[in-house]
Scaffold this active site. Structure first.
Site, PDB file in Angstrom:
ATOM      1  N   LYS A 121       3.774   7.218  -7.300  1.00  0.00           N
ATOM      2  CA  LYS A 121       3.734   6.535  -8.597  1.00  0.00           C
ATOM      3  C   LYS A 121       3.010   7.403  -9.630  1.00  0.00           C
ATOM      4  O   LYS A 121       3.518   7.620 -10.732  1.00  0.00           O
ATOM      5  CB  LYS A 121       3.045   5.181  -8.447  1.00  0.00           C
ATOM      6  CG  LYS A 121       2.854   4.435  -9.739  1.00  0.00           C
ATOM      7  CD  LYS A 121       2.084   3.140  -9.486  1.00  0.00           C
ATOM      8  CE  LYS A 121       1.547   2.579 -10.780  1.00  0.00           C
ATOM      9  NZ  LYS A 121       0.686   1.421 -10.573  1.00  0.00           N
ATOM     10  N   ASP A 139       6.308   0.727  -9.375  1.00  0.00           N
ATOM     11  CA  ASP A 139       5.178  -0.107  -8.973  1.00  0.00           C
ATOM     12  C   ASP A 139       5.693  -1.507  -8.636  1.00  0.00           C
ATOM     13  O   ASP A 139       6.904  -1.744  -8.634  1.00  0.00           O
ATOM     14  CB  ASP A 139       4.097  -0.134 -10.056  1.00  0.00           C
ATOM     15  CG  ASP A 139       4.580  -0.729 -11.376  1.00  0.00           C
ATOM     16  OD1 ASP A 139       5.712  -1.256 -11.444  1.00  0.00           O
ATOM     17  OD2 ASP A 139       3.808  -0.680 -12.343  1.00  0.00           O
TER      18      ASP A 139
END
Length: 165
Positions: A121, A139
């Site tokens: 991420k 996410d």
């Protein structure tokens, strides 16, 4: 409608609805986004933006932060939660940037993944926002929304969603 056409339609609508959408972490250098994204785990971007003001006032560049005592970094970043592990990762990461990259953040996804505290991420955020390369920040919010939109079907694992997208 194919998933590709659906994705393009969704992107077009989102760009129209949110023309100024962007990263809510304040930064003016790549290394600052790297620090902020590590602090943002289990913390709001708004709080991170406040906390880093003190951090950067005391440690204004990669070299200064690399030389800082981990305990001092921890005292400053504690309001973001998980202060010990975040301070340790930030310190180690800045040392690597100083020693191996001349104080610069690498623009290579795999090199970013090797930095302490940087996962997929975070690496995607840096690659996309700082270096303008195609990247998908996957996410929990992204996963929930792309499942609702039909771009993926029941996939919950971040890497699998990223690859599907």
């Amino acid at each position: 409608m194919t998933k590709e056409k659906l994705a393009l339609e969704i992107i077009d609508r989102l760009k129209k609805e949110y023309p100024d959408a962007g990263c809510t972490l304040d930064y003016d250098h790549a290394w600052k986004l790297l620090v902020s994204v590590r602090l943002a785990a289990q913390c709001t971007d708004a709080r991170v933006n406040v906390v880093v003001e003190d951090l950067y006032a005391k440690y204004p560049d990669v070299d200064a932060l690399a030389e800082a005592d981990v305990e001092d970094i921890e005292r400053i970043v504690k309001p973001c939660g998980l202060g010990h592990s975040k301070a340790r990762d930030i310190s180690a990461c800045m040392k690597i940037l100083k020693e191996q990259y001349g104080g610069k953040v690498p623009d290579d996804f795999d090199a970013l993944l090797k930095l302490p505290g940087v996962g997929r991420k975070s690496a995607n955020l840096i690659v996309g926002d700082v270096f303008g390369k195609p990247a998908i920040v996957t996410d929990t919010h992204c996963i929930r929304l792309v499942n609702r939109m039909g771009l993926v079907d029941g996939i919950k694992e971040p890497k699998k969603v990223e690859m599907a997208l």
